[in-house]
Enzyme design. Sequence first.
Site, short mmCIF file in Angstrom:
data_model
loop_
_atom_site.label_atom_id
_atom_site.label_comp_id
_atom_site.label_asym_id
_atom_site.label_seq_id
_atom_site.Cartn_x
_atom_site.Cartn_y
_atom_site.Cartn_z
CG HIS A 155 41.36 172.68 -83.44
ND1 HIS A 155 41.27 173.55 -82.39
CD2 HIS A 155 40.13 172.71 -84.03
CE1 HIS A 155 40.06 174.06 -82.32
NE2 HIS A 155 39.34 173.56 -83.31
CG ASP A 363 51.09 170.95 -80.32
OD1 ASP A 363 49.95 170.73 -80.73
OD2 ASP A 363 51.45 170.72 -79.14
C1 GDG Z 1 44.73 170.21 -80.49
C2 GDG Z 1 46.01 170.55 -81.28
C3 GDG Z 1 45.85 172.89 -80.45
C4 GDG Z 1 46.20 167.85 -71.07
N1 GDG Z 1 46.38 166.86 -70.17
C5 GDG Z 1 45.36 166.97 -69.30
C6 GDG Z 1 44.55 168.05 -69.70
N2 GDG Z 1 45.09 168.57 -70.77
C7 GDG Z 1 44.55 169.75 -71.46
C8 GDG Z 1 45.57 170.87 -71.51
C9 GDG Z 1 45.04 171.67 -72.70
C10 GDG Z 1 44.48 170.57 -73.61
O1 GDG Z 1 44.22 169.43 -72.78
C11 GDG Z 1 45.51 170.14 -74.65
O2 GDG Z 1 45.59 171.12 -75.60
P1 GDG Z 1 46.86 171.22 -76.56
O3 GDG Z 1 46.71 172.47 -77.32
O4 GDG Z 1 48.10 171.22 -75.73
O5 GDG Z 1 46.89 169.91 -77.45
P2 GDG Z 1 45.86 168.91 -78.26
O6 GDG Z 1 45.04 168.11 -77.34
O7 GDG Z 1 46.75 168.10 -79.16
O8 GDG Z 1 44.90 169.88 -79.11
C12 GDG Z 1 46.77 171.66 -80.58
C13 GDG Z 1 44.54 172.49 -79.80
O9 GDG Z 1 43.91 171.41 -80.48
C14 GDG Z 1 43.56 173.68 -79.80
O10 GDG Z 1 43.42 174.20 -81.10
O11 GDG Z 1 46.51 173.83 -79.62
O12 GDG Z 1 47.91 172.03 -81.35
O13 GDG Z 1 46.85 169.39 -81.42
O14 GDG Z 1 43.99 172.50 -72.34
O15 GDG Z 1 45.59 171.57 -70.28
N3 GDG Z 1 43.45 168.45 -69.03
C15 GDG Z 1 43.11 167.75 -67.93
N4 GDG Z 1 43.86 166.68 -67.48
C16 GDG Z 1 44.99 166.27 -68.13
O16 GDG Z 1 45.65 165.32 -67.69
N5 GDG Z 1 42.05 168.14 -67.24
#
Ligand code: GDG
Length: 468
Positions: A155, A363
């Site tokens: 990821h 990212d």
């Molecule tokens: C890894 C990789 C890759 C965030 N704050 C809250 C919350 N979130 C949710 C977001 C989104 C998820 O969490 C975060 O996903 P991201 O993709 O932005 O980032 P990572 O956590 O670092 O994930 C990344 C991912 O895996 C998938 O392959 O895209 O690059 O680092 O869904 O909305 N959700 C809630 N409250 C929050 O305060 N409920």
Amino acid sequence: MSRLVVVSNRVPLPSERGAKAGGLAVALADALQPGSLWFGWSGRRSARGGGTTHIQRADSITYATVDLSEADYNSFYVNFANGALWPLLHFRLGLLDFHVEDYAGYRAVNRQFAAALVPLLRPDDLIWVHDYHLIPMAAELRALGVTNRIGFFLHTPFVPPEVFYALPRAPDLLANLCRYDVVGFHTRGYRRAFLDCVAQGLGVHPDSDGRFVWSGRPVRAIIDPVGIDADAFSEQAVKASRGNDARMLRDSLGDKALAIGVDRLDYSKGLSNRFVAIGRFFANYPQHRKQISVLQVAARSREDLGAYQRLRRELDRIVGETNGKYSEFDWTPLRYMTRAVKRDTLAGFFRLARLAIVTPLRDGMNLVAKEYVAAQDPDDPGVLILSRFAGAADELPEALIVNPYDADEIAEAMHHGLSMDLAERRERWRSLHKNVCTNNAHRFCTLFLTHLARADTQPERPSLRAIS
Ligand code: GDG
């Protein structure tokens, strides 16, 4: 049909869902047909560690979890996975903190997980392992005699050889990663970097389809960008934008616009640079003062690590400086919270926001960018500002693409986004939305599992030997 067995570090137990619904649970929801098994860490630390496997069932899915001992939690999760691998895979060599005993702990936990999983496996299961915590899982399962097809999806980004080989034990780790039948990456660039590391470190030369042979088995590296369920998120956003939380946010803004950032509190997300850029925006474009407030939701994460504690202090300082400098008694430029917000509330906030500022320094993909697009009102969509160093930038070129290290460029993009006319906003959004709907969670799972189901598990074939 084969049963799907998902293996990941944290298992999103049905009993724990709510504020923290993570990206993985969302991306995999579609693939988890009734009967599937999800295996991993319970999130609990206990004196005995992984002695017992806890089984829960919900919606015809079985969740099997094991605990970690305090020592294993520290060496495997805190120190090696998040203190060495995570910075390495985000190009942050200055933060890499390697200790050989932590690597031994990482290997040992992967061995424990494999031993706990084996009794639950059936001969034709498809095993899909997720993320950097569990790179050695396939090698450990193979050592216990498992012959099933095993796939791995990373990821995070993957880094080129000149960065990767800075990690002590990198060749061992890479050789373990090559014990899977299929290895998936979000982007062409990450797969290229992985194949370059394979060629340079293992002396194996993959073909143009990312195939090679390692340890007597064919391996295939694929590109498979992760996506979201855009329709479901859009519905959630419409509903939540009429709900209580959205109404309270709207009331608090009055006639001012909203810009939003949502990230885990992590140095890879570029929050310090972003906050400096927000200050620069109000300095360079004073006409926007009192016209817009930025809301940054930065849910705390990995608080056991010094780098995350230091980051939090730094962010508190920059927010204080920015607000001290620009606030008026009736206006706060930057609203900052380090608590998680419920997923549907977030969806509603995305729909209200005229701008999203998604500026990670690196990212793997970044799902927030996709969620923001899915949440918009097609008649009056907001503008996405997106870092060129997020995997999502490959798929979403109609966003305002910025260099996250350049505060002036982010400030200019904020001004551009706020000044953009409706026709241009709609046109950009239509292209972005098409992509988010096409490269969705369903496609992500189907593509990976199709490759895995078709993986050639025969020992080395002559045609492949010739190219390795
Ligand atoms: C890894 C990789 C890759 C965030 N704050 C809250 C919350 N979130 C949710 C977001 C989104 C998820 O969490 C975060 O996903 P991201 O993709 O932005 O980032 P990572 O956590 O670092 O994930 C990344 C991912 O895996 C998938 O392959 O895209 O690059 O680092 O869904 O909305 N959700 C809630 N409250 C929050 O305060 N409920």
